[in-house]
Design an enzyme around this catalytic site. Structure first.
Site, short mmCIF file in Angstrom:
data_model
loop_
_atom_site.label_atom_id
_atom_site.label_comp_id
_atom_site.label_asym_id
_atom_site.label_seq_id
_atom_site.Cartn_x
_atom_site.Cartn_y
_atom_site.Cartn_z
N ASN A 13 -96.46 -91.07 27.72
CA ASN A 13 -97.33 -90.13 27.32
C ASN A 13 -98.90 -90.28 27.70
OD1 ASN A 13 -97.03 -88.00 24.83
ND2 ASN A 13 -97.59 -87.55 26.81
N ASN A 65 -102.82 -79.82 24.80
CA ASN A 65 -101.82 -80.34 26.11
C ASN A 65 -102.20 -79.06 27.69
OD1 ASN A 65 -99.33 -79.85 25.17
ND2 ASN A 65 -98.98 -78.19 23.37
N CYS A 73 -100.09 -83.78 18.60
CA CYS A 73 -98.84 -84.99 18.79
C CYS A 73 -99.11 -86.31 18.86
CB CYS A 73 -100.48 -85.14 20.61
SG CYS A 73 -99.78 -86.41 22.05
N GLY A 74 -98.31 -86.51 18.82
CA GLY A 74 -98.01 -88.18 17.73
C GLY A 74 -98.28 -90.03 18.66
N ASN A 75 -97.93 -89.48 20.33
CA ASN A 75 -98.25 -90.68 21.12
C ASN A 75 -99.78 -90.50 21.16
OD1 ASN A 75 -96.06 -91.96 21.22
ND2 ASN A 75 -95.34 -90.18 23.20
N GLU A 187 -91.52 -81.31 27.97
CA GLU A 187 -92.69 -81.37 26.81
C GLU A 187 -93.12 -79.19 26.77
OE1 GLU A 187 -95.98 -82.99 24.78
OE2 GLU A 187 -94.87 -84.79 25.61
N ARG A 188 -93.44 -78.32 26.45
CA ARG A 188 -94.12 -77.98 25.96
C ARG A 188 -95.50 -77.62 26.21
NH1 ARG A 188 -95.60 -74.60 19.99
NH2 ARG A 188 -95.78 -76.74 20.05
N CYS A 197 -92.50 -88.33 24.56
CA CYS A 197 -92.70 -87.62 23.86
C CYS A 197 -92.92 -88.65 21.62
CB CYS A 197 -91.77 -86.16 23.25
SG CYS A 197 -92.55 -84.90 22.70
N GLY A 198 -93.97 -88.67 21.03
CA GLY A 198 -94.05 -89.02 19.94
C GLY A 198 -93.23 -88.26 19.31
N1 LIG Z 1 -96.30 -80.72 23.95
C1 LIG Z 1 -95.97 -80.72 22.52
C2 LIG Z 1 -97.09 -81.41 21.78
C3 LIG Z 1 -97.27 -82.57 21.97
C4 LIG Z 1 -96.62 -83.62 21.78
C5 LIG Z 1 -96.29 -84.96 22.28
N2 LIG Z 1 -97.24 -85.63 23.70
C6 LIG Z 1 -96.35 -86.33 21.15
O1 LIG Z 1 -96.70 -86.86 21.76
O2 LIG Z 1 -95.70 -85.40 20.75
C7 LIG Z 1 -96.30 -79.18 22.02
O3 LIG Z 1 -97.17 -78.23 22.43
O4 LIG Z 1 -95.69 -78.92 20.85
#
Ligand SMILES: N[C@H](CCC[C@H](N)C(=O)O)C(=O)O
Length: 257
Positions: A13, A65, A73-75, A187-188, A197-198
């Site tokens: 990611n 995003n 965003c966790g990662n 992923e949204r 996705c973290g």
């Molecule tokens: N696309 C996710 C945010 C990034 C999540 C992902 N990259 C992670 O590591 O948590 C959203 O719009 O809710």
């Protein structure tokens, strides 16, 4: 204006990172954010993270995003902690602010351990599960996730009326052992499958761990391995949720914008 950009990736990611403590980067210009994330016309990434000063925390991370929308965003937060240590803003431990509130992180060798926000509980949704781990996550268990039509099915759920208007991220989970799963994620805001996705693997770990009496779940993703430790509470909520995995600096360079 010349800006030095960095690239980080956390289990595949990937993020454009900016040291924006001088606040010279225009966070309102979402077209510029999207262009920088574009994999043909820009640097290319799933998202963009700006690090800014904050009076009450070591730093604040502002996450976008690739389409310019914002979420937790966790990662990205794990990469932000590693980036801030690289910049000399923090040491091995840090407390910082993200869109969903305060977080702690501990850097241990090449791993970053991130304390996620508490989670209220797990809901049933569209015959599957829903958890908000700082960003919204639909969780579906499947037989052979490697063969599953993640893009098509993920897109269908992401735009389902049940999630209107904000939408959701969609995670497909295959159990590998009673404390281990494989997760693929649509992923949204990227509007595609990402390599991990973290917040998504955290949601998957809470659902699966609860079903199997485990509070430490190992997660494989197409981008690499993560783990999640957590405390289950009698009221169905979760706390002391730690997302653990690598965060690596890939590149840095200057762009005139
Ligand atoms: N696309 C996710 C945010 C990034 C999540 C992902 N990259 C992670 O590591 O948590 C959203 O719009 O809710």
């Amino acid at each position: 204006m010349d800006i030095t950009f960095y690239k980080y990736q956390g289990t595949g990611n990937d993020f454009v990172m900016i040291d924006d403590r001088d606040e010279s980067f225009d966070l309102q210009n979402l077209d510029q954010v999207s262009r920088l994330c574009d994999r043909r016309f820009g640097i290319g990434a799933d998202g963009l993270i700006a690090i800014r000063n904050h009076p009450d925390f070591d730093f604040e991370m502002i996450y976008f995003n690739a389409d310019g929308s914002q979420s937790m965003c966790g990662n990205g937060a794990r990469c932000a902690a590693a980036f801030s240590a690289f910049l000399g803003i923090v040491g091995q431990k840090t407390k910082f602010l993200a869109i969903d509130g305060p977080h702690e992180a501990v850097l241990v060798n090449d791993q970053v351990e991130l304390l996620m926000g508490d989670v209220k509980g797990i809901d049933a949704k569209l015959g599957d599960f829903f958890v908000n781990t700082g960003s919204p996550h639909h969780i579906r268990f499947v037989e052979k996730v490697v063969e599953y039509p993640v893009f098509e099915e993920g897109r269908t759920v992401r735009f389902d009326a049940a999630y209107s208007p904000g939408g959701t991220n969609v995670n497909f989970v295959q159990p590998l052992a009673n404390d281990e799963v494989f997760v693929r994620t649509y992923e949204r805001g990227v509007e595609d499958e990402t390599l991990s996705c973290g917040t998504g693997v955290t949601a998957a770990a809470l659902v699966y761990g609860s079903q199997n009496g485990q509070n430490h779940v190992k997660i494989s993703t197409p981008g690499g391995k993560l783990s999640v430790k957590f405390q289950s509470n009698p009221d169905g909520s979760f706390s002391k949720i730690w997302l653990i995995g690598p965060a690596v600096q890939v590149f840095s360079g200057k762009i005139t914008i």
